[in-house]
Design a protein around this motif. Structure first.
Motif, short mmCIF file in Angstrom:
data_model
loop_
_atom_site.label_atom_id
_atom_site.label_comp_id
_atom_site.label_asym_id
_atom_site.label_seq_id
_atom_site.Cartn_x
_atom_site.Cartn_y
_atom_site.Cartn_z
N ASN A 1 176.59 38.04 32.27
CA ASN A 1 175.96 37.45 31.08
C ASN A 1 174.43 37.42 31.21
O ASN A 1 173.75 36.63 30.54
N GLY B 1 173.07 38.51 27.75
CA GLY B 1 173.33 37.51 26.72
C GLY B 1 172.36 36.35 26.82
O GLY B 1 171.78 35.90 25.83
N TYR C 1 174.86 31.93 33.82
CA TYR C 1 175.38 33.13 34.46
C TYR C 1 176.82 32.90 34.92
O TYR C 1 177.18 31.80 35.33
N ASN C 2 177.60 33.96 34.88
CA ASN C 2 178.99 33.87 35.33
C ASN C 2 179.13 33.96 36.84
O ASN C 2 180.08 33.42 37.42
#
Length: 214
Positions: free
Chosen positions: A91, A94, A63-64
């Motif tokens: 993200n 994703g 995760y960002n």
């Protein structure tokens, strides 16, 4: 009555019954991984695993912005464009699609194990390893336990909805182990049978050669 009881036990304990049980377990494991894996491509399912991933020391780096996940959680069926946009930038989707792909592969390999033992062995091994990761969420995820909101029952051992979902993987762990053991035994028996056939074929060839030589 005792005779009926013994016959029933014999029927349940028969080798055919065991094989049916193992095949059923393979199908059950495949259904879990294929269904849940496919749902990982849907936003609501990706959103629901955010607390698990964000708090996991093994996954949070995907995760960002894992630290701010609590402010952007949504309920299942709820659409909040602002929070959805944050999930995109985080993200969340994703990672979820990547995880879903892995789960689809595990489910497919386990199902193929009904016809191909070697592929099924790999699938069973992966299915056995997966619960170790998910069960670790009980340690790392605060949302796995009932929060302290005034009721006396909170924290350990009071599992929340998320915690109850995770703890069920204990059954998946045991089932995958049974499939793994049964598949390994079948492969060993097959290898022994093939070796016996090779020895027998070699004996026949040697006997024919000796007969021709004499």
């Amino acid at each position: 009555m005792d005779q009926l009881y013994r016959r029933t036990l014999a029927l349940v304990a028969a080798p055919l019954s065991f094989r049916i049980g193992i095949a059923g377990m393979k199908i059950a494991i495949a259904i879990i991984f294929l269904w849940i894996g496919a749902l990982k491509f849907v936003p609501y399912e990706a959103d629901s695993i955010t607390p698990f991933v964000a708090n996991s020391p093994f996954m949070s780096f995907f995760y960002n912005d894992p630290k701010d996940y609590k402010e952007h959680l949504t309920r299942e069926g709820e659409l909040d464009p602002a929070r959805r946009a944050w999930q995109v930038s985080n993200n969340t989707y994703g990672f979820s699609r990547g995880l879903g792909t892995v789960e689809l592969i595990i489910g497919t390999m386990t199902l193929i194990g009904l016809w191909n033992r070697k592929i099924g062995l790999v699938g069973a091994f992966l299915a056995f390893g997966t619960p170790f990761v998910t069960l670790s969420f009980l340690v790392t995820t605060p949302e796995a336990w009932v929060p302290a909101l005034g009721d006396a029952q909170h924290g350990f051992p009071y599992l929340s909805g998320a915690g109850r979902l995770v703890v069920k993987d204990v059954a998946l762990l045991a089932g995958a182990w049974l499939v793994l053991v049964a598949t390994a035994r079948e492969l060993l028996l097959q290898a022994e049978a093939n070796a016996a056939e090779d020895v027998s074929a070699g004996y026949v060839v040697a006997k024919r050669s000796n007969a021709r030589g004499s």
